[in-house]
Structures are given as C-alpha cells and as structure tokens.
Scaffold this motif. Structure first.
Motif, mmCIF file in Angstrom:
data_model
loop_
_atom_site.group_PDB
_atom_site.id
_atom_site.type_symbol
_atom_site.label_atom_id
_atom_site.label_comp_id
_atom_site.label_asym_id
_atom_site.label_seq_id
_atom_site.Cartn_x
_atom_site.Cartn_y
_atom_site.Cartn_z
ATOM 1 N N LEU A 35 0.808 -1.211 0.000
ATOM 2 C CA LEU A 35 0.000 0.000 0.000
ATOM 3 C C LEU A 35 0.842 1.262 0.000
ATOM 4 C CD1 LEU A 35 -2.813 -1.050 2.450
ATOM 5 C CD2 LEU A 35 -3.014 -0.598 0.016
ATOM 6 N N VAL A 36 1.763 1.350 0.921
ATOM 7 C CA VAL A 36 2.518 2.591 1.022
ATOM 8 C C VAL A 36 4.020 2.375 1.124
ATOM 9 C CG1 VAL A 36 0.744 4.077 2.001
ATOM 10 C CG2 VAL A 36 2.058 2.583 3.498
ATOM 11 N N PRO A 38 7.943 1.166 0.344
ATOM 12 C CA PRO A 38 8.710 1.264 -0.894
ATOM 13 C C PRO A 38 8.344 0.105 -1.810
ATOM 14 C CG PRO A 38 10.119 1.532 1.017
ATOM 15 C CD PRO A 38 8.773 1.128 1.526
ATOM 16 N N PRO A 39 8.238 0.353 -3.096
ATOM 17 C CA PRO A 39 7.746 -0.686 -4.004
ATOM 18 C C PRO A 39 8.549 -1.977 -3.932
ATOM 19 C CG PRO A 39 8.288 1.365 -5.182
ATOM 20 C CD PRO A 39 8.600 1.596 -3.757
ATOM 21 N N GLN A 40 9.845 -1.862 -3.640
ATOM 22 C CA GLN A 40 10.652 -3.082 -3.687
ATOM 23 C C GLN A 40 10.411 -3.981 -2.478
ATOM 24 O OE1 GLN A 40 11.943 -0.404 -2.436
ATOM 25 N NE2 GLN A 40 13.138 -1.072 -0.693
ATOM 26 N N ARG A 44 2.922 -8.108 1.362
ATOM 27 C CA ARG A 44 3.069 -8.797 2.632
ATOM 28 C C ARG A 44 2.661 -10.259 2.467
ATOM 29 N NH1 ARG A 44 -0.074 -9.537 7.536
ATOM 30 N NH2 ARG A 44 1.252 -9.127 9.345
ATOM 31 N N PRO A 338 11.831 -2.444 15.997
ATOM 32 C CA PRO A 338 12.126 -1.089 15.527
ATOM 33 C C PRO A 338 13.362 -0.495 16.195
ATOM 34 C CG PRO A 338 10.222 -1.067 17.005
ATOM 35 C CD PRO A 338 10.582 -2.506 16.776
ATOM 36 N N ALA B 109 14.152 3.011 3.747
ATOM 37 C CA ALA B 109 12.998 2.663 4.571
ATOM 38 C C ALA B 109 13.371 1.616 5.619
ATOM 39 C CB ALA B 109 11.877 2.148 3.684
ATOM 40 N N ARG B 112 17.939 -2.438 7.815
ATOM 41 C CA ARG B 112 18.677 -3.677 7.544
ATOM 42 C C ARG B 112 18.979 -3.828 6.057
ATOM 43 N NH1 ARG B 112 17.264 -8.569 8.368
ATOM 44 N NH2 ARG B 112 15.020 -8.363 8.209
ATOM 45 N N GLU B 120 13.360 4.727 -5.548
ATOM 46 C CA GLU B 120 12.584 3.516 -5.275
ATOM 47 C C GLU B 120 12.738 3.046 -3.836
ATOM 48 O OE1 GLU B 120 11.442 0.481 -7.829
ATOM 49 O OE2 GLU B 120 10.356 2.344 -8.186
ATOM 50 N N THR B 121 13.951 3.203 -3.293
ATOM 51 C CA THR B 121 14.232 2.614 -1.982
ATOM 52 C C THR B 121 14.106 3.624 -0.838
ATOM 53 O OG1 THR B 121 16.594 3.085 -2.226
ATOM 54 C CG2 THR B 121 15.841 0.932 -2.963
ATOM 55 N N ARG B 156 4.303 8.366 -1.768
ATOM 56 C CA ARG B 156 3.411 7.223 -1.966
ATOM 57 C C ARG B 156 2.226 7.330 -1.022
ATOM 58 N NH1 ARG B 156 8.770 5.106 -2.949
ATOM 59 N NH2 ARG B 156 9.247 5.152 -0.736
ATOM 60 N N MET B 160 -1.740 7.344 -1.977
ATOM 61 C CA MET B 160 -2.685 6.418 -1.362
ATOM 62 C C MET B 160 -3.837 7.189 -0.709
ATOM 63 S SD MET B 160 -3.136 3.197 -1.081
ATOM 64 C CE MET B 160 -4.646 2.512 -0.412
ATOM 65 N N GLU B 242 4.885 3.616 11.643
ATOM 66 C CA GLU B 242 4.592 2.766 10.496
ATOM 67 C C GLU B 242 5.715 1.751 10.270
ATOM 68 O OE1 GLU B 242 2.160 4.521 7.199
ATOM 69 O OE2 GLU B 242 4.076 4.260 6.198
ATOM 70 N N ARG B 243 6.951 2.206 10.465
ATOM 71 C CA ARG B 243 8.094 1.301 10.315
ATOM 72 C C ARG B 243 8.044 0.225 11.396
ATOM 73 N NH1 ARG B 243 13.302 0.687 12.257
ATOM 74 N NH2 ARG B 243 13.126 2.410 13.721
ATOM 75 N N GLU B 248 2.240 -4.291 9.663
ATOM 76 C CA GLU B 248 2.316 -3.473 8.443
ATOM 77 C C GLU B 248 1.028 -2.717 8.149
ATOM 78 O OE1 GLU B 248 4.388 -5.542 5.156
ATOM 79 O OE2 GLU B 248 5.013 -6.977 6.679
ATOM 80 N N PRO B 250 -0.789 0.682 7.486
ATOM 81 C CA PRO B 250 -0.297 1.976 6.994
ATOM 82 C C PRO B 250 -0.767 3.140 7.865
ATOM 83 C CG PRO B 250 -2.105 1.212 5.616
ATOM 84 C CD PRO B 250 -1.854 0.129 6.628
#
Lengths: 365, 293
Positions: A35-36, A38-40, A44, A338, B109, B112, B120-121, B156, B160, B242-243, B248, B250
């Motif tokens: 959903l939000v 990063p695309p890579q 889930r 985290p 994001a 690790r 993208e990342t 993003r 959304m 969120e992290r 997961e 949002p």
C-alpha cells in the motif's frame, strides 16, 4: 511413518479438494499489493485462511505472522454473562472445532505448537488450545533458510524439522517428497489418495535440499542453549543486563510475531447494561504494565529487567520446567524490532559469557 | 563520519555529556547506539540506513537511558522536529541535551537494507522532507549529497490518501476495518513515537477504562482513532510508527490525513521551532468556529 510424492499441481488440487469439502485451509498467502511501503519491499506474505488454492504463496518468503494466532487468537471470548433478575447466566464458548489443515507451515512455526503443548497442558488443560490442536492437521514445508536471522538449528529444530507436524513436504523436482508422520497425516493421505504418487520418488533431491538449507542456517549463530541456560541459572544479577535493552522501546512487536510467546491477559468487557464478554488477549512481558500490582507497585522497574525476563523465560525458566527452549529460531523478533534488538547478538554474547565465566551452582539467583 | 566521531569524542572526553546517542552498524543492519566511553566513538556512523528517530530516547520515561547522564543525540531534520515537540511540550529543557545535527539527503525505509538509496528505496517521509539541514542544533556535521535524481514528486502516502479520499464511505470503512483487523495491540506505534510520552497512556488506564484493550474491531478502531486525534498538529511525520508496526498497517495515512486537516484549518505545520505553539496548545480569536453547534 510412510513416504510418498506430491506434484506442485496436485498440491494445488489437494487444497482445492479440501476447500470443496468445506475444510478450512490455512496457508501462507500474499496480499494484493503493497500500500505505502517502498515498491521493492513487495506484498506482505502472511498465514491466513484461504478461499482459493491460487492464493497460496509457498515460496514467497517467510510469513510475517507466526501460526500461533490460529491456536491462540490475539483476542477470543471465554464466556458471556447476562444478569437475569437475581441471578447471572453464564454461557461458555465451544471448545470443539471444525477440521482444518495448515498447508505449507514453516518448521519453526509447527515446532512452536509442540513446545506450547507442554505449558497449555500443564497445571490445567487449555481446552481452547487443544480443541484447535486436535482439529488441525499441520503439513510442513521444508524451508530453504530464510536469511541471516534464522537460527532454528541452534535451538533444537531445523529447516526440515517435523516437530509439531503431521506431514513434511520437501521441495524436489516439480513437486515435493512427502514424509507422512502421524495418524492425522495418514488420514489426510488416505482421504486424498489420488493426489499422491503411488511410487516413492524424489528422495535424493530432497536430501540435497535439506543439507543445503541446514548448512545455510548453521552459519548464522554458534551458541549452545544448554550452556546458556547454565549461565542464566546463576546470573540473575550481572552487569550484562544493565545496558542490555537501552534501545528497546518496550513494545510488544517481538512477542506479537513470536511463535512461542503465549502470555495472555483476561478482561471483562461489558456490552450494554446487563451483559458482557470475558475475553483473553495477547499480553507481553515487555510492557511496563505487565507486572503492575493493584497497589501501584511494579517489581520490574525498567526495560533492562523486562528484557532480562524475556531471555530468562525463553532460555532458562521454560527449559527448566518443560525441557524445551521457548524459541524456535525463526528470527522474526529481530526482523521486526524497531529498536534493532537482535536476539542472535544477545545469544552470541551470552554464549561468550558462559564460555568465559565459571558457572555458580543453581539457586544463586 | 570522522567529523561525527571526533565531535562525539570531544563531548565525552570534556565531560560535556555522559552519553552520545547515535547509530552503529550491528551484525544485521544499523541500530541505535549509546556510547558512554570516548574511546568507543569509532562505533558511530551515519549513512542512509540511519532511519530511526533517536529523539524518542530523550523522553523522560526512558529511565535506563536517563540514568546514563546528560545526552548528546544525533538528529536528522525530521528528528529535530520531534525534539522541538518535546521542548514545546515541556518534556525536556534545551540545556539538558546537546543536539548533533546531521545533514541528510534521505534515508532508506529499512535499516537492515543493503540497497542503494534511490527514488525507489527511499523512505516515504523523505519524499516530503523540507528540512535537510536541521537548525535547532548545537553542532552540524556531514555533507549534503545531491538530491536523488529520481526522487518521486509526490509521496506514496499522498497517492494512497488520494485513492482513499476517492472511496465511498462504505469502501473506506471496509479498507480500514481490514487494515485494523491485523492489529494485535502491541503498541509498537506508541512506544516508538517520540511524542507519545505520556506516563499513563489512555489505552492503559483501567479506572476509568476509556477504551477496550481487546484487539477486536471495536477496540482497534477506538485505539487508532484516539491516537490519531492525540497526534493532531503534533505528529512530525517521522514515520517510526509505520516502520515499527509488525502488522504493516499503513498508520502514516491516518496521521498524514489529520495533519492535512490541521494545516488547512489552522495554517499549522510542525516545525523545528519550539516557540511556535501547536494548535492544541493555543487559543486564538481567529480560530474557525463554525463547527461549534
């Protein structure tokens, strides 16, 4: 018990047959799209109840949740009450369940079921836990070793472990070499005989898969739970604990994804004026509220001692009582933390301490 | 990196602070580090994996950290806004902390991750970043790298939010019900939030009990809506909740939406200036009042 072979298409067919027959099927599945994030990071993957065989995603990586929630849900009713004039009517919940099958359980998740059977049947028999256990056939899928946070081989399991499983699938060719392990597993094969190969095949390839996976996981951590338990027995107080959890946030993310953390809280929730529901909800020793007494006193005063409790329970107290480490080495706690708390690091440090310090006699704590 | 290490060493050896809270590379990615010995400052790093908001460790409820003594803490722009929040709301005093600002062009994001920083990342919060060089600091180190050539123009999260805004109320309800259904009330969102500093959270209160602790649809809806309201005009969009969420969910969508409403109504956006009060903390005759019945 016995061995057979299942092609990939027959595994899908088996899932379809079960669903058609009205059996609930739990399997790793993918959400539609991220959903939000990063695309890579990709969709889930999680164990969930599937409705169509195609929803299964057996090779999409380790499910984010463990299997625990299907046996000990994060919240479940224990009873309902209702005032009736001068009386209270109590209605207990059903403890028998419809048959269901887990397809593609990770060995680190099935092992947790066997480990938890001990405490769930210890001072009283947890009817809800065992009701679900008895209704469920668990089909393991041998794991290739997920990443550098897996350490199942250190804690008495392995990527092809059959602890808590009724059947084991090991990738081999265009399908799976199958070990049928229990009467429940036999019953599943018998009921779906046409899906399984009549001849045993694929053993050599499966052996290779198992060997490679084990070697991969073995590299991640070198520690002995027995030696660590011995050290823990005599070191309830030690400078090691004093700075252990500085970065720990005191949340329950680790416990939520842990296949073996099983503490729960019991609450009464009124619904309207005359009735309500008693529920049990997941709880965790990592929150400050966990040990607050009615007086307001809290014996666990800070996060260092709360994290010590986590380690003590998993690697000393539980093995002392039930002869099993309360950990299956899935690595999820380190993946989700985290604050970057890393159980592999903690165990490696404990191993080092245990190796360099003489262990005082038990009871020194 | 060397500049950061030298500075930390100086602060510790001169006794100006007793602990430097920064980042180090662990065996499995970058994690927060607490350096108390000047000789250990070589552990400290700053690179695109340093996504954590370390301002959370300044909260008064962190007793083991507090016991280490006066801290210096490494802050990115977004983290400095959280420190400003703690100052604004009288949780810490400016003189009780040394702030080591780091110039930041964006972080990954996932701490690790071994990925290269690209459009993208990059963490979603960095797409919206308006503060690459914090000013609420005592020291500023590091170099600003050129902006990412492929940095997305719109986050993003905002894309959304547009999709959610276009939904019918029934669809939106179904969307959030599905997302919240994964919540097990581990409270990682609360615990990692630098501005969730209450000694007694409303969710933990049992006399009276304001909301149900059970992770069923009723309890989860109550929890997440209450948290969003409590963060209105306060959330600095550091993205830690969120992290941290192991399910997961949002969550940032909720707080971002509330922030958009607060900005539209009260012309307020959380900054690193602790002197600017948040809307909840001030009263103005010009406040819009048409919602008062």
């Amino acid at each position: 018990m016995s061995e057979t072979y299942l092609t990939t298409s027959n595994l899908l067919g088996l899932a379809g047959d079960l669903l058609t027959a009205g059996t609930q099927v739990i399997a790793p599945a993918q959400d539609a799209e991220p959903l939000v994030g990063p695309p890579q990071s990709g969709p889930r993957v999680a164990y969930r109840v599937i409705r169509k065989p195609e929803e299964m995603a057996l090779e999409a990586g380790m499910p984010a949740n463990s299997l625990k929630e299907f046996f000990l849900p994060s919240t479940e009713p224990l009873l309902k009450w209702r005032y009736q004039k001068n009386d209270v009517e109590l209605k207990e919940v059903e403890t028998t369940f419809q048959p269901r099958v887990v397809l593609g359980a990770r060995p680190c998740d099935s092992a947790a079921l066997e480990i938890l059977d001990r405490v769930m049947g210890w001072d009283y028999r947890d009817e809800l836990w065992f009701g679900r256990r008895e209704a469920t056939t668990v089909v393991n899928l041998a794991c290739p070793g997920e990443d550098d946070l897996c350490f199942c081989t250190t804690v008495g399991s392995g990527p092809d472990s059959v602890r808590g499983a009724d059947m084991l699938l090991v990738p081999s060719g265009d399908g799976y070499f199958v070990e049928v392990l229990t009467p429940k597993g036999e019953a599943l094969v018998t009921a779906h005989r046409e899906r399984f190969s009549q001849v045993e095949k694929g053993r050599a390839e499966a052996e290779q898969f198992r060997k490679e996976a084990k070697a991969k996981v073995d590299r991640n951590l070198n520690a002995s739970p027995e030696r660590i338990a011995g050290w823990l027995a005599g070191h309830f107080e030690h400078p090691f604990w004093d700075k252990l959890a500085l970065q720990c946030h005191g949340c329950g993310a680790c416990a939520a994804v842990c296949p073996t953390c099983h503490c729960f809280d019991i609450v009464d929730e009124p619904e309207g004026v005359l009735g309500g529901t008693r529920r049990r909800n997941w709880d965790t020793c990592q929150t400050s509220k966990f040990t607050v007494h009615a007086s307001g006193h809290n014996p666990r005063t800070n996060q260092n001692v709360r994290f010590r409790q986590r380690i003590m329970h998993k690697f000393f107290i539980y093995p002392e009582r039930f002869e099993q480490v309360l950990c299956t080495g899935c690595g999820r706690c380190a993946r989700v933390c985290p604050g970057g708390m890393d159980l592999l690091d903690v165990l490696a440090e404990l191993e080092e301490l245990a190796g360099t310090e003489a262990t005082p006699s038990k009871g020194a704590a | 990196m060397q500049e950061l290490q030298e500075l930390a060493k100086k602060l510790l050896s001169e006794g100006r602070v007793q602990v430097v809270i920064g980042y180090e590379a662990g065996a499995h990615g970058v994690r927060p580090a607490f350096v108390t010995d000047a000789a250990d400052c070589g552990r400290l790093i700053f690179d695109p994996r340093c996504v954590h908001n370390l301002a959370v460790y300044l909260s008064p409820r962190r007793s083991p950290v507090k016991r280490l003594g006066k801290p210096a803490v490494v802050v990115k722009g977004c983290d400095a806004k959280a420190v400003a929040g703690l100052l604004r709301e009288s949780q810490i005093k400016r003189d009780d902390v040394v702030l080591i600002g780091v110039r930041c062009s964006g972080v990954l994001a996932d701490p690790r991750s071994g990925a290269t920083l690209t459009g993208e990342t990059v963490a979603d919060k960095c797409i919206l970043c308006d503060l690459h060089e914090p000013t609420l600091v005592d020291h500023l180190v590091g170099e600003l790298r050129p902006p990412l050539p492929d940095m997305p123009r719109v986050s993003r999260r905002d894309l959304m939010l547009e999709r959610i805004s276009a939904m019918s109320p029934a669809e939106r309800w179904a969307f959030w019900q599905a997302e919240f259904s994964r919540c097990t009330r581990c409270y990682a969102c609360r615990q990692t939030c630098p501005l969730c500093f209450c000694e007694q959270c409303v969710a933990d209160k049992s006399q009276p009990q304001w909301l149900e602790t059970s992770p069923h649809p009723r309890g989860n809806l109550a929890w997440h809506v209450i948290r969003a309201m409590h963060l209105a005009g306060r959330c600095v969009d550091c993205g830690e909740c969120e992290r941290a969420c192991p399910a997961e969910i949002p969550l940032g969508l909720l707080y971002r939406k509330v922030a958009q409403i607060v900005e539209a109504r009260f012309k307020h956006r959380p900054t690193e200036d602790p002197e600017v009060p948040s809307p909840i903390g001030k009263y103005s005759l010009d406040d819009e009042q048409e919602f008062i019945l």
